[in-house]
Design an enzyme around this catalytic site. Sequence first.
Site, short mmCIF file in Angstrom:
data_model
loop_
_atom_site.label_atom_id
_atom_site.label_comp_id
_atom_site.label_asym_id
_atom_site.label_seq_id
_atom_site.Cartn_x
_atom_site.Cartn_y
_atom_site.Cartn_z
N ASP A 79 41.06 29.07 45.93
CA ASP A 79 39.94 28.47 46.66
C ASP A 79 40.34 28.19 48.10
O ASP A 79 41.52 27.99 48.41
CB ASP A 79 39.44 27.21 45.97
N GLU A 144 42.04 23.32 44.45
CA GLU A 144 43.08 22.62 45.20
C GLU A 144 42.53 22.01 46.49
O GLU A 144 42.90 20.91 46.88
CB GLU A 144 44.23 23.57 45.54
#
Length: 406
Positions: A79, A144
């Site tokens: 991500d 994250e």
Amino acid sequence: MTSTPSLSDPADLLARLIRCPSVTPAEGGALSALAAMLSPLGFSVERVTAREDGTPDVENLYARLGNDGPHLMFAGHTDVVPVGDEAQWTHPPFGAAVADGMMYGRGAVDMKGGIACFVAAVARYTARHGAPSGSISFLITGDEEGPAINGTPKLLDWAVSRGERWDAALVGEPTNPQALGDMIKIGRRGSLSGTLTVHGIQGHAAYPHLADNPVRGLLLLTTALMDPPFDAGTSDFQPSNLEVTTVDVGNPAVNVIPARATARFNIRFNDRWSADSLKAAIVDRLEKAAAAGPLRPDRDPVRYEIAWTERPSPVFLTRSNQLIASLSSAIAAVTGREPTLSTTGGTSDARFIKDHCPVVEFGLVGQTMHMVDERVALSDLETLTGVYLAFLERWFDQEGSTHAAA
């Protein structure tokens, strides 16, 4: 086992990942692209969607090559943060354009580049040595850059529930300040956040004697939080540091004294503290400051309340000499630099992994992460792949000898 040329080329792998618009919490095709890279290398790949009420679902990936130990985990995230004003980008943020020896794109440095380099390193390792004398796993999250609730913590729990255990972990976050080989992260400071609210009495700005301005108390209390310093640092960590990050009174009128004032703060703390001991020290400072300074003469002490974040991040330090030595030696051999062993910077998902095995962090140069025109030098991709390959060779050689002796 042999690999196709593309699986050995970190630039090609990174381009595939950048072209996936995986802004947290969207998977964007990035985990599918990674699975397509790992499966031909012999990895068993599983996709895990994690859920929690009040948060978006997050897709994660776990892949393993080999069935026995020693077991090395590579951890990271696909991500990425939002691109910001796309018009400000020199090249499309999800285009993976190459210009003047640089690849442009969101996630190039943080941290799709690290993932691409580790995949390429594994491909080169298996082409040169065959299957490792142990196991390699990829633990990759899509959460994250977000709240980190449905990502690494839940993926670790899922893996442990299936019997997975690890001997060491490498997180591919961008750790180097200036050049590849500058720095290995061997720990991280803890992080604790809170919201301080001071209560006053609302009133007309022209009649202050009928009101109590909470801004006065907020200034008093926030000053007490920031001064004096909490400590002078330790042998392994910087001094603990508290910053007030937002101040708000929720008051649109210039002639109204507000009823309350709030401030949010964050403290990054070293190994002199735990979250609980730090909370106690903060409350002690606030109590003393509130009692010493009423909002106005002949008034009661400052009335306040404090709310803590639910998930403080603990401080940790990795003490695995074998893991650190293997990585340091690989970096020196490939780059010619002796890396600094550091605990600086913010938090990372290593804070979750440290409860399961020793963990260190090493990746690309972080100068453009989260910026417009995030980019990485193609030469750095090749160098990092070389470092990861040399690390794999050293780690499995040392760990294999240790296990054989045992």
